[in-house]
Design a protein around this motif. Sequence first.
Motif, PDB file in Angstrom:
ATOM      1  N   ARG A  12       0.812  -1.220   0.000  1.00 18.70           N
ATOM      2  CA  ARG A  12       0.000   0.000   0.000  1.00 18.70           C
ATOM      3  C   ARG A  12       0.841   1.262   0.000  1.00 18.70           C
ATOM      4  O   ARG A  12       0.365   2.327  -0.352  1.00 18.70           O
ATOM      5  CB  ARG A  12      -0.939   0.017   1.202  1.00 18.70           C
ATOM      6  CG  ARG A  12      -1.959  -1.062   1.105  1.00 18.70           C
ATOM      7  CD  ARG A  12      -3.357  -0.726   1.454  1.00 18.70           C
ATOM      8  NE  ARG A  12      -3.751   0.631   1.614  1.00 18.70           N
ATOM      9  CZ  ARG A  12      -4.667   1.215   0.862  1.00 18.70           C
ATOM     10  NH1 ARG A  12      -5.219   0.571  -0.123  1.00 18.70           N
ATOM     11  NH2 ARG A  12      -5.030   2.451   1.088  1.00 18.70           N
ATOM     12  N   CYS A  13       2.086   1.178   0.382  1.00 13.06           N
ATOM     13  CA  CYS A  13       2.960   2.353   0.391  1.00 13.06           C
ATOM     14  C   CYS A  13       3.521   2.666  -0.993  1.00 13.06           C
ATOM     15  O   CYS A  13       4.106   3.728  -1.191  1.00 13.06           O
ATOM     16  CB  CYS A  13       4.109   2.152   1.378  1.00 13.06           C
ATOM     17  SG  CYS A  13       3.559   2.085   3.080  1.00 13.06           S
ATOM     18  N   HIS A  14       3.340   1.756  -1.944  1.00 13.19           N
ATOM     19  CA  HIS A  14       3.888   1.949  -3.288  1.00 13.19           C
ATOM     20  C   HIS A  14       2.860   1.579  -4.357  1.00 13.19           C
ATOM     21  O   HIS A  14       3.164   0.862  -5.309  1.00 13.19           O
ATOM     22  CB  HIS A  14       5.164   1.125  -3.474  1.00 13.19           C
ATOM     23  CG  HIS A  14       6.241   1.510  -2.530  1.00 13.19           C
ATOM     24  ND1 HIS A  14       6.985   2.652  -2.684  1.00 13.19           N
ATOM     25  CD2 HIS A  14       6.673   0.933  -1.395  1.00 13.19           C
ATOM     26  CE1 HIS A  14       7.844   2.757  -1.685  1.00 13.19           C
ATOM     27  NE2 HIS A  14       7.673   1.725  -0.890  1.00 13.19           N
ATOM     28  N   LEU A  15       1.662   2.093  -4.213  1.00 13.99           N
ATOM     29  CA  LEU A  15       0.609   1.784  -5.180  1.00 13.99           C
ATOM     30  C   LEU A  15       0.937   2.299  -6.579  1.00 13.99           C
ATOM     31  O   LEU A  15       0.480   1.739  -7.572  1.00 13.99           O
ATOM     32  CB  LEU A  15      -0.723   2.383  -4.712  1.00 13.99           C
ATOM     33  CG  LEU A  15      -1.313   1.760  -3.453  1.00 13.99           C
ATOM     34  CD1 LEU A  15      -2.539   2.536  -3.008  1.00 13.99           C
ATOM     35  CD2 LEU A  15      -1.657   0.306  -3.679  1.00 13.99           C
ATOM     36  N   GLU A  16       1.755   3.335  -6.655  1.00 13.26           N
ATOM     37  CA  GLU A  16       2.114   3.890  -7.965  1.00 13.26           C
ATOM     38  C   GLU A  16       2.851   2.888  -8.834  1.00 13.26           C
ATOM     39  O   GLU A  16       2.840   2.981 -10.053  1.00 13.26           O
ATOM     40  CB  GLU A  16       2.957   5.166  -7.798  1.00 13.26           C
ATOM     41  CG  GLU A  16       4.389   4.937  -7.386  1.00 13.26           C
ATOM     42  CD  GLU A  16       4.624   4.689  -5.904  1.00 13.26           C
ATOM     43  OE1 GLU A  16       5.796   4.502  -5.540  1.00 13.26           O
ATOM     44  OE2 GLU A  16       3.665   4.673  -5.117  1.00 13.26           O
ATOM     45  N   ARG A  17       3.470   1.895  -8.230  1.00  7.28           N
ATOM     46  CA  ARG A  17       4.201   0.877  -8.994  1.00  7.28           C
ATOM     47  C   ARG A  17       3.272   0.008  -9.831  1.00  7.28           C
ATOM     48  O   ARG A  17       3.711  -0.642 -10.777  1.00  7.28           O
ATOM     49  CB  ARG A  17       5.009  -0.015  -8.055  1.00  7.28           C
ATOM     50  CG  ARG A  17       6.132   0.713  -7.376  1.00  7.28           C
ATOM     51  CD  ARG A  17       6.871  -0.182  -6.452  1.00  7.28           C
ATOM     52  NE  ARG A  17       7.915   0.556  -5.747  1.00  7.28           N
ATOM     53  CZ  ARG A  17       8.599   0.078  -4.732  1.00  7.28           C
ATOM     54  NH1 ARG A  17       8.379  -1.142  -4.301  1.00  7.28           N
ATOM     55  NH2 ARG A  17       9.517   0.824  -4.154  1.00  7.28           N
TER      56      ARG A  17
ATOM     57  N   GLU B  52      12.094  11.443  -1.019  1.00  8.63           N
ATOM     58  CA  GLU B  52      10.975  10.597  -0.586  1.00  8.63           C
ATOM     59  C   GLU B  52       9.820  11.413  -0.006  1.00  8.63           C
ATOM     60  O   GLU B  52       8.657  11.127  -0.265  1.00  8.63           O
ATOM     61  CB  GLU B  52      11.452   9.561   0.426  1.00  8.63           C
ATOM     62  CG  GLU B  52      10.371   8.578   0.797  1.00  8.63           C
ATOM     63  CD  GLU B  52      10.861   7.465   1.706  1.00  8.63           C
ATOM     64  OE1 GLU B  52      10.068   6.557   1.966  1.00  8.63           O
ATOM     65  OE2 GLU B  52      12.022   7.516   2.139  1.00  8.63           O
ATOM     66  N   TRP B  53      10.123  12.435   0.770  1.00  3.69           N
ATOM     67  CA  TRP B  53       9.056  13.235   1.377  1.00  3.69           C
ATOM     68  C   TRP B  53       8.211  13.912   0.305  1.00  3.69           C
ATOM     69  O   TRP B  53       6.988  14.018   0.430  1.00  3.69           O
ATOM     70  CB  TRP B  53       9.611  14.267   2.358  1.00  3.69           C
ATOM     71  CG  TRP B  53      10.401  15.378   1.715  1.00  3.69           C
ATOM     72  CD1 TRP B  53      11.747  15.422   1.499  1.00  3.69           C
ATOM     73  CD2 TRP B  53       9.877  16.600   1.190  1.00  3.69           C
ATOM     74  NE1 TRP B  53      12.093  16.583   0.874  1.00  3.69           N
ATOM     75  CE2 TRP B  53      10.961  17.343   0.669  1.00  3.69           C
ATOM     76  CE3 TRP B  53       8.592  17.146   1.103  1.00  3.69           C
ATOM     77  CZ2 TRP B  53      10.812  18.586   0.083  1.00  3.69           C
ATOM     78  CZ3 TRP B  53       8.438  18.397   0.514  1.00  3.69           C
ATOM     79  CH2 TRP B  53       9.548  19.102   0.016  1.00  3.69           C
ATOM     80  N   LYS B  54       8.845  14.339  -0.786  1.00  3.08           N
ATOM     81  CA  LYS B  54       8.130  15.000  -1.872  1.00  3.08           C
ATOM     82  C   LYS B  54       7.258  13.988  -2.625  1.00  3.08           C
ATOM     83  O   LYS B  54       6.122  14.286  -2.992  1.00  3.08           O
ATOM     84  CB  LYS B  54       9.141  15.649  -2.820  1.00  3.08           C
ATOM     85  CG  LYS B  54       8.548  16.417  -3.936  1.00  3.08           C
ATOM     86  CD  LYS B  54       8.346  17.839  -3.552  1.00  3.08           C
ATOM     87  CE  LYS B  54       7.970  18.644  -4.780  1.00  3.08           C
ATOM     88  NZ  LYS B  54       7.801  20.024  -4.484  1.00  3.08           N
ATOM     89  N   ARG B  55       7.798  12.780  -2.853  1.00  3.36           N
ATOM     90  CA  ARG B  55       7.007  11.732  -3.508  1.00  3.36           C
ATOM     91  C   ARG B  55       5.785  11.400  -2.663  1.00  3.36           C
ATOM     92  O   ARG B  55       4.678  11.248  -3.187  1.00  3.36           O
ATOM     93  CB  ARG B  55       7.855  10.471  -3.717  1.00  3.36           C
ATOM     94  CG  ARG B  55       8.951  10.643  -4.724  1.00  3.36           C
ATOM     95  CD  ARG B  55       9.572   9.318  -5.121  1.00  3.36           C
ATOM     96  NE  ARG B  55       9.989   8.487  -4.020  1.00  3.36           N
ATOM     97  CZ  ARG B  55      11.249   8.347  -3.612  1.00  3.36           C
ATOM     98  NH1 ARG B  55      12.219   8.987  -4.227  1.00  3.36           N
ATOM     99  NH2 ARG B  55      11.540   7.560  -2.598  1.00  3.36           N
TER     100      ARG B  55
END
Length: 75
Positions: free
Chosen positions: A34-39, A62-65
């Motif tokens: 769930r922390c990398h749904l963009e993948r 990472e904070w900006k992403r």
Amino acid sequence: MIRLVIINKVNRLELSIFVSNFVTFQIFSKDVDRCHLERHLENSEFERILGMNRMDFYRLPEWKRNELKKRVKLF
């Protein structure tokens, strides 16, 4: 509506996730981080939703992403 397709090659199972207006994700598998749904987005959807290509996105701190993902409800 966006369709995310996740393929579990071990069990040969395909899971479709439908997203309406980038607000609600329905995830039915524990295989999805769930922390990398963009993948799980196709490249065209990735660029449309986040407004940049993957290379530019992953060059960001990472904070900006995370802020971008929160803005479009990918977190």
